[in-house]
Design a protein around this motif. Structure first.
Motif, PDB file in Angstrom:
ATOM      1  N   UNK A  29     -45.556 -54.876 -54.617  1.00  0.00           N
ATOM      2  CA  UNK A  29     -45.981 -56.201 -55.079  1.00  0.00           C
ATOM      3  C   UNK A  29     -46.114 -57.151 -53.889  1.00  0.00           C
ATOM      4  N   UNK A  30     -45.151 -57.066 -52.980  1.00  0.00           N
ATOM      5  CA  UNK A  30     -45.195 -57.905 -51.782  1.00  0.00           C
ATOM      6  C   UNK A  30     -46.407 -57.545 -50.925  1.00  0.00           C
ATOM      7  N   UNK A  31     -46.699 -56.239 -50.816  1.00  0.00           N
ATOM      8  CA  UNK A  31     -47.853 -55.787 -50.030  1.00  0.00           C
ATOM      9  C   UNK A  31     -49.162 -56.286 -50.648  1.00  0.00           C
ATOM     10  N   UNK A  32     -49.255 -56.269 -51.982  1.00  0.00           N
ATOM     11  CA  UNK A  32     -50.464 -56.750 -52.664  1.00  0.00           C
ATOM     12  C   UNK A  32     -50.643 -58.252 -52.430  1.00  0.00           C
ATOM     13  N   UNK A  33     -49.548 -59.011 -52.494  1.00  0.00           N
ATOM     14  CA  UNK A  33     -49.600 -60.454 -52.256  1.00  0.00           C
ATOM     15  C   UNK A  33     -50.009 -60.742 -50.811  1.00  0.00           C
TER      16      UNK A  33
END
Length: 196
Positions: free
Chosen positions: A41-45
């Motif tokens: 999720x952090x990588x997508x953000x």
């Protein structure tokens, strides 16, 4: 030190702590806990921010080139590029796999490899985030004199397994839980001449 000696210590059967004697001295491998879905999720953000920064940088550059715009646009463009570079480094660090800690028990030495922990996604301090971004793997070799300073310290944040070397206090097995640190401490106490 035989593999059978490991049996007499009480360690949970589902503990991730592993040992290996196949390649010479006994080696303990202590894996770090990963962040699972939160990492992705952090990588997508971060990816969305990188794309947004790229678009903003292009708009700013085109605006600067197409008109007699103020030099402030160029300064703004440079700041966007610096921010984008930081986001790319952050993305790469978050997505890079962690490397487990290792303790190698030699007859007259102890080697501790810090490995590389996963990027702490719960850390809010920008200073600490930047430190983690450029964190390097370290290897410490302790002599028998150093090993005598091995201590299990009870702190507000739980137990710390430490060795003092050249005026520095080095934390061992930071990825281990409380039970595993006690287990390692007892095992090392029985393996090396430790007074405390």
């Amino acid at each position: 030190m035989s593999a059978n000696n490991l049996i007499k210590y009480d360690l949970s059967i589902d503990s991730p702590l592993q040992n290996n004697m196949a390649d010479g001295p006994l080696k303990f491998i202590i894996p770090y806990q990963e962040f699972g879905i939160k990492k992705y999720l952090h990588a997508a953000f971060s990816s969305a921010l990188i794309v947004g920064a790229t678009i903003l940088a292009l708009i700013t550059l085109l605006e600067f080139l197409s008109t007699n715009a103020s030099p402030i646009f160029l300064i703004f463009f440079c700041l966007i590029l610096i921010g984008k570079l930081y986001l790319i480094l952050l993305f790469l660090r978050v997505m890079s796999p962690s490397t487990p800690e290792e303790l190698i028990l030699g007859p007259s030495y102890l080697i501790f490899d810090t490995g590389l922990p996963p990027f702490d996604l719960d850390e809010l301090s920008r200073i600490k985030q930047t430190q983690m971004l450029f964190q390097k793997r370290q290897k410490h070799t302790f002599s028998l004199d150093d090993i005598t300073t091995l201590t299990l310290r009870n702190t507000e944040n739980g137990n710390r397994l430490t060795i003092d070397q050249n005026g520095n206090r080095i934390n061992l097995a930071t990825a281990a839980n409380e039970q595993e640190k006690k287990w390692l401490y007892n095992y090392l106490k029985d393996t090396y001449p430790i007074n405390n």
